[in-house]
Design an enzyme around this catalytic site. Structure first.
Site, PDB file in Angstrom:
ATOM      1  N   TYR A  52       0.850  -1.309   0.049  1.00  0.00           N
ATOM      2  CA  TYR A  52       0.090  -0.108   0.041  1.00  0.00           C
ATOM      3  C   TYR A  52       0.773   1.337  -0.071  1.00  0.00           C
ATOM      4  O   TYR A  52       1.708   1.365   0.827  1.00  0.00           O
ATOM      5  CB  TYR A  52      -0.957  -0.022   1.457  1.00  0.00           C
ATOM      6  N   HIS A  82      -1.294  16.148  -1.911  1.00  0.00           N
ATOM      7  CA  HIS A  82      -1.700  16.256  -0.414  1.00  0.00           C
ATOM      8  C   HIS A  82      -1.306  17.627   0.095  1.00  0.00           C
ATOM      9  O   HIS A  82      -1.803  18.014   1.388  1.00  0.00           O
ATOM     10  CB  HIS A  82      -1.315  15.215   0.583  1.00  0.00           C
ATOM     11  N   ASN A 194       2.110  10.305   6.711  1.00  0.00           N
ATOM     12  CA  ASN A 194       1.267   9.157   7.389  1.00  0.00           C
ATOM     13  C   ASN A 194       1.535   9.041   8.810  1.00  0.00           C
ATOM     14  O   ASN A 194       1.977   8.221   9.260  1.00  0.00           O
ATOM     15  CB  ASN A 194       1.159   7.884   6.420  1.00  0.00           C
ATOM     16  N   TYR A 277     -16.539  27.856  47.423  1.00  0.00           N
ATOM     17  CA  TYR A 277     -15.591  26.871  46.692  1.00  0.00           C
ATOM     18  C   TYR A 277     -14.468  27.169  45.927  1.00  0.00           C
ATOM     19  O   TYR A 277     -13.559  26.453  45.765  1.00  0.00           O
ATOM     20  CB  TYR A 277     -16.659  25.987  45.568  1.00  0.00           C
ATOM     21  N   ARG A 280     -11.850  27.356  49.007  1.00  0.00           N
ATOM     22  CA  ARG A 280     -11.709  26.196  49.579  1.00  0.00           C
ATOM     23  C   ARG A 280     -11.342  25.068  48.796  1.00  0.00           C
ATOM     24  O   ARG A 280     -10.660  23.922  49.212  1.00  0.00           O
ATOM     25  CB  ARG A 280     -13.016  25.836  50.525  1.00  0.00           C
ATOM     26  N   PHE A 324      -1.725   5.367  12.370  1.00  0.00           N
ATOM     27  CA  PHE A 324      -1.664   6.702  12.023  1.00  0.00           C
ATOM     28  C   PHE A 324      -3.053   7.158  12.627  1.00  0.00           C
ATOM     29  O   PHE A 324      -3.078   8.470  12.584  1.00  0.00           O
ATOM     30  CB  PHE A 324      -1.929   6.771  10.556  1.00  0.00           C
ATOM     31  N   GLU A 409     -11.571   5.685   4.484  1.00  0.00           N
ATOM     32  CA  GLU A 409     -11.273   6.159   5.775  1.00  0.00           C
ATOM     33  C   GLU A 409     -12.592   6.719   6.545  1.00  0.00           C
ATOM     34  O   GLU A 409     -12.843   7.995   6.305  1.00  0.00           O
ATOM     35  CB  GLU A 409     -10.288   7.192   5.589  1.00  0.00           C
TER      36      GLU A 409
END
Length: 503
Positions: A52, A82, A194, A277, A280, A324, A409
């Site tokens: 791949y 990309h 990746n 609060y 404290r 990944f 994906e």
């Protein structure tokens, strides 16, 4: 010098490279595994088996075979296609952080890349040739594809880089060094992009900033706690130990140290039953935030020393994995964002209390001639506005998923967006802490008893740059001065020393 071997990089090491320009080199022990992995890849390719992203297409194109003669061009095309990010560039420190983490994961020796590729990344870090990386484009699974591709584009000489204070063409910068751009070999493009290194690079810096902010907020808490005449009975060692969360114990110990010898607190212990609060419960809240950061540190340290690309290689075997997927650090980014948002919330509640004369028993808005003067009325508005922004940002990105690559994906982490929002949340919390420093110092102008020595010293630090408020003036400049002191770690280092924190 930081030596990377894929196993021993620390969050402090990442911060040293990112912020202190520490140099980086490959550890001698890592070379054998890097070479072994590369040799394993070449042997598999010679067999003709489909791998791949090496001799196949990417994503939903995984079943498209690529001719052997084109497998190097495949990696170049991958980086180009990309490189699709958008938005403002990530800052230089963040990209340096990303680059050293990516180099470390590749040095682990499961990725089939050459040592020359890793060394080229380190050359860019060490010469401070930093790729221009747009902030948006990653969904935090299949790796941080778009932002890491922009790093690859710069390595190829086709992208832009920050160098010597300006944006330049990477090719021209390399030429000035007498260096050819990097040419990606088999699998090297997909190995670079990746992985989870963008999420991790942002988170490594912001997690450290979060830790610093908590310590700095001990100092602002000291001022407002004494300004509000708090009782430290709830910080007693045996009471806190009855619920033995680690963070609660170390915060309580720090508070006991900070308030030792305070005449204000001694008098409050005689007169008051308990506090609200926001006073404290500070050990419980601050401690919970600290425990969250400690958990985040553990997960992140594992992640930056992991092989996160796909496929992975070992002894002639190769497997398409899911390493990944950014879910571990996506959830940590969200967890820290939620923790820091609530941290800001409790500080804002003390700010609101300290300007409310009905609750504080101090002059309204911390000024004597009130009415004619509004005093510190509006800084509380600012703190409230910042808290509102953080509450909006704190929605967990990791609770969302939008399928990508034609549904190959079909579940993603959105971890990069989770990490990016933490940058903004920490900036806002820093400003909220600065407001508490400003108002806490002013509150001590009206006390007849003496505070503890550490609190008095913190007060004097503030007064060295900010005068007491007698008549109205803009507070923005005063807050900027306090923020500069925080930038210089003046309060951080003081509190570490005076509160014996983590000792």
């Amino acid at each position: 010098m930081i030596y990377i071997d894929g196993n021993n990089l620390t969050i402090e090491g990442v911060n040293a490279v990112a912020n202190s320009m520490e140099k980086v080199a490959i550890a001698e022990s890592a070379y054998a595994q890097i070479k072994k992995s590369k040799k394993s890849l070449m042997k598999i390719l010679e067999s003709g088996k489909p791998v791949y992203g090496v001799n196949t297409g990417f994503g939903s194109l995984l079943n498209v075979n690529v001719d052997q003669k084109n497998i190097v061009q495949l990696q170049i095309n991958l980086i180009r296609s990309h490189s699709s990010g958008i938005g403002d560039p990530l800052d230089i420190a963040t990209v340096r952080s990303i680059m050293v983490i990516r180099a470390n994961t590749l040095a682990k020796g499961y990725s089939g890349v050459s040592q020359e590729m890793i060394e080229f990344l380190l050359f860019m870090i060490n010469e401070n040739i930093i790729p221009v990386v747009p902030e948006y484009g990653s969904v935090g699974a299949s790796g941080d594809l778009a932002p890491l591709a922009h790093i690859g584009l710069a390595m190829m000489g086709e992208g832009d880089v920050f160098y010597k204070g300006k944006i330049q063409k990477a090719f021209n910068v390399f030429k000035n060094f007498g260096k050819e751009p990097y040419r990606f070999g088999e699998k090297e493009g997909v190995a670079l992009i990746n992985g989870t290194s963008v999420i991790c690079g942002i988170l490594a810096l912001e997690l450290k900033k979060s830790e610093i902010l908590i310590v700095e907020a001990f100092g602002s808490f000291a001022l407002s706690f004494e300004g509000l005449s708090g009782t430290d009975k709830a910080f007693s060692e045996w009471a806190l130990a009855s619920r033995p969360h680690a963070g609660q114990q170390i915060v309580g110990k720090a508070f006991r140290t900070l308030f030792a010898g305070s005449k204000i607190v001694e008098n409050a212990n005689k007169e008051k039953v308990q506090d609200a609060y926001s006073l404290r419960c500070a050990p419980q809240v601050y401690g919970s935030v600290w425990d969250t950061l400690e958990y985040g540190r553990k997960v992140l340290t594992i992640e930056i020393n992991s092989a996160t690309d796909n496929p992975l290689l070992m002894d002639g075997d190769y497997i398409s994995t899911g390493n990944f997927h950014g879910e571990p650090v996506a959830m940590i980014s969200d967890f820290v964002a939620i923790a820091m948002t609530d941290f800001g919330n409790i500080i804002e509640r003390r700010i609101a209390r300290i300007v409310d004369t009905n609750l504080s028993k101090l002059p309204p808005f911390l000024i004597n001639d009130y009415g004619l003067n509004s005093g510190y009325m509006i800084p509380q508005y600012t703190a409230a506005a910042l808290c509102n922004v953080n509450k909006t940002l704190a929605h967990p990105n990791s609770a969302d998923t939008i399928p990508t690559s034609a549904n190959q994906e079909d579940h993603v982490s959105m971890g990069t967006n989770a990490a990016l929002k933490l940058i903004e949340i920490n900036k806002n919390v820093k400003s909220i802490i600065a407001i508490e420093y400003l108002l806490g110092a002013q509150s001590l102008e009206f006390k007849k008893y003496e505070p503890s020595r550490p609190t008095a010293e913190i007060y004097m630090k503030i007064r060295s740059i900010v005068k007491p408020l007698v008549t109205d003036r803009p507070s923005t400049g005063d807050l900027l001065e306090i923020t500069k002191m925080m930038d210089d770690n003046q309060f951080y280092e003081f509190v570490l020393e005076k509160a014996n924190f983590l000792k």
